[in-house]
Write an enzyme that holds these catalytic residues in place. Sequence first.
Site, mmCIF file in Angstrom:
data_model
loop_
_atom_site.group_PDB
_atom_site.id
_atom_site.type_symbol
_atom_site.label_atom_id
_atom_site.label_comp_id
_atom_site.label_asym_id
_atom_site.label_seq_id
_atom_site.Cartn_x
_atom_site.Cartn_y
_atom_site.Cartn_z
ATOM 1 N N ASP A 94 0.854 -1.182 0.000
ATOM 2 C CA ASP A 94 0.000 0.000 0.000
ATOM 3 C C ASP A 94 0.894 1.237 0.000
ATOM 4 O O ASP A 94 2.077 1.169 0.338
ATOM 5 C CB ASP A 94 -0.894 -0.043 1.243
ATOM 6 N N ASP B 147 -2.314 -0.748 5.847
ATOM 7 C CA ASP B 147 -2.639 -0.212 7.173
ATOM 8 C C ASP B 147 -4.097 0.174 7.340
ATOM 9 O O ASP B 147 -4.553 0.380 8.460
ATOM 10 C CB ASP B 147 -1.778 1.025 7.462
ATOM 11 N N ASP C 202 -7.497 -1.734 3.037
ATOM 12 C CA ASP C 202 -6.511 -2.785 2.759
ATOM 13 C C ASP C 202 -6.928 -4.137 3.335
ATOM 14 O O ASP C 202 -6.354 -5.165 2.973
ATOM 15 C CB ASP C 202 -5.149 -2.411 3.355
#
Length: 665
Positions: A344, A549, A553
Amino acid sequence: MTTELRAPVVGAVRGAAPGRVVASWRSGMWSLPEMRWAGVATALFAAGGVTQVAGAPPWLWWGLYLACYAAGGWEPGVAGLKALRERTLDVDLLMVVAAIGAAAIGQVFDGALLIVIFAVSGALEALATKRTADSVRGLLDLAPPTATRLHADGREERVDTTDLEIGDVILIRPGERVGADGRVVHGSSDVDQATITGEPLPAVRQAGDEVFAGTLNGTGALRVRVEREAADTVIARIVAMVEEASATKAPTQLFIEKIEQRYSVGVVIATLAVFAVPLAFGADLTETLLRAMTFMIVASPCAVVLATMPPLLSAMANAGRHGVLVKSAVVMERLGQVDAVALDKTGTLTEGTPRLTDVRPLAGSGLDADELLGLAAAAEHPSEHPLARAVVEAARTRGLAPAGSADDFVSTPGQGVTAFVRGRAVAVGNPARLLAGASGHEAAEATAVAAELETEGRTAVVVTVDGRAAGVLAVADRQRPDAAGAVAALTRLTGAAPVLITGDNPRAAARLADQVGIADVRAGLLPQDKVATVRELEGAGRRVLVVGDGVNDAPALAAAHTGIAMGRAGSDLALETADAVIVRDELAAIPTAITLSRHARRLVVQNLAIAATFISVLVVWDLVGHLPLPLGVAGHEGSTVIVGLNGLRLLREAAWRRAGAPAVR
């Protein structure tokens, strides 16, 4: 045997923050029967050990140990019997039988210890499962339970969000959460969509723009036409995707568990043969029973199972000391198998907090950089917008005193702020809005500077003083210092550069990817798109590690071969869904943990070879010659001690340093 020893420690790294999921405990941990029985078995075992060491009468500590057998062994025993009815045999039943056999030959302490290990292991797995389920349900708390529905005659009605229908128009007041997925029909506001898209800054939403349930409205009022029912919102689909991915994820087993079925069946058949065949030829019953019991003890998979666990548990403990919380021995083993990584952006490769990066005063403004920043910070000081906080914090960091108090402060969603600072009209905001219709050299220069900064992936804001463009500020999410090094280390470990998966805009994603050394960039992704990317990589035969995080996600973390969450700013859903947590947000710890896992796997192979050698020698001795029972027990326990000590090597600090050495090359 239940070997998925999960560490219920994720909650220790949580911190309350706006917009984060707070997973509530629907009931206490002791509501789980597995926890209660494991607690009782452990207490009885401890009491038996104390009384035995204290020299109490044998009947007392024998009674306590046998009670431990009953408390901790009845559940795996029942499960094993049910498996037998389905014509399968698992190691749970075999280990219970081995524990009973140990008691039958006087080794009741060893048998009770085995029972406690089984009971505690099963309890921790049940607890981790419960926590994950509670966290997924807690995600639904993001969406408000009620919303303000507007009628055609202007009347307002407070209704449950589950009662909203497609086509209804709802009012979202400043500071409220959006009650449904829909499209803005009137109004303008900055909406914090980080839970869905991961964007570091609130997005301007005005007529025609889409908004999502659970996102946080800023200072403007919005009227939104509902386009999806409550059960079909993006936030509801995230819940469904996490649950579906968790349910359909391939069963995880330790290496030794993959052969436990055949091994268990083989030991049972062999034990029966050792007992029955000599009897058929007239052997003595007592001697034959003793030989068969010795065979079952020395052939028991205890040493094999313990050959697997100590290296993995030691690696888990060592990683935990360095801020990597691995939730189970299975995860520790799987980490070493990954050969593809998806990262990410916001909050993972970056810090997730906007920072001021540029201060560009215009040539004709008569201001230097500090004066420009001081005026902008004074005007922005009353604002709660993340961009405003970045400007004010930058001025404070540079030691700049406020240029004055902000009078007649006005914040306009999607445009910026205006205020009078020492009698001068100062505006800070969107270049397109503030410079709309403006002409002259300053406006042209400000437009060019803003375009240049935005091309580089930054967010540009214009500062005007008394109606004339005075300068341009730029804000961006700062890259983590160790991001490039971690990407390079992961590339060396897996043989391929990681993939960047983000909900942020393509320009910002491409700029960061270029800085850290990533070529494959997937930007503008919603949660389901991230899952699709993981499925695509897995479809090519890769074992994917996802690092993220946010709430957005979580589905990808659940779907991946292994998921790692960033601990400091991570949402509770991400922390609970992930297989491991990086508490200190040190990206360099990820390749080190992968390398440590590979070292643990090599030790597992060594230990299995040692255990297999001991078992083979003892079994042959018992079948061909005469293996005294005490010697058989000693050999069996000795092999367990040897493999256990070998596995404990990974507890040393040197093991972590050695695993981290490739990451710093």
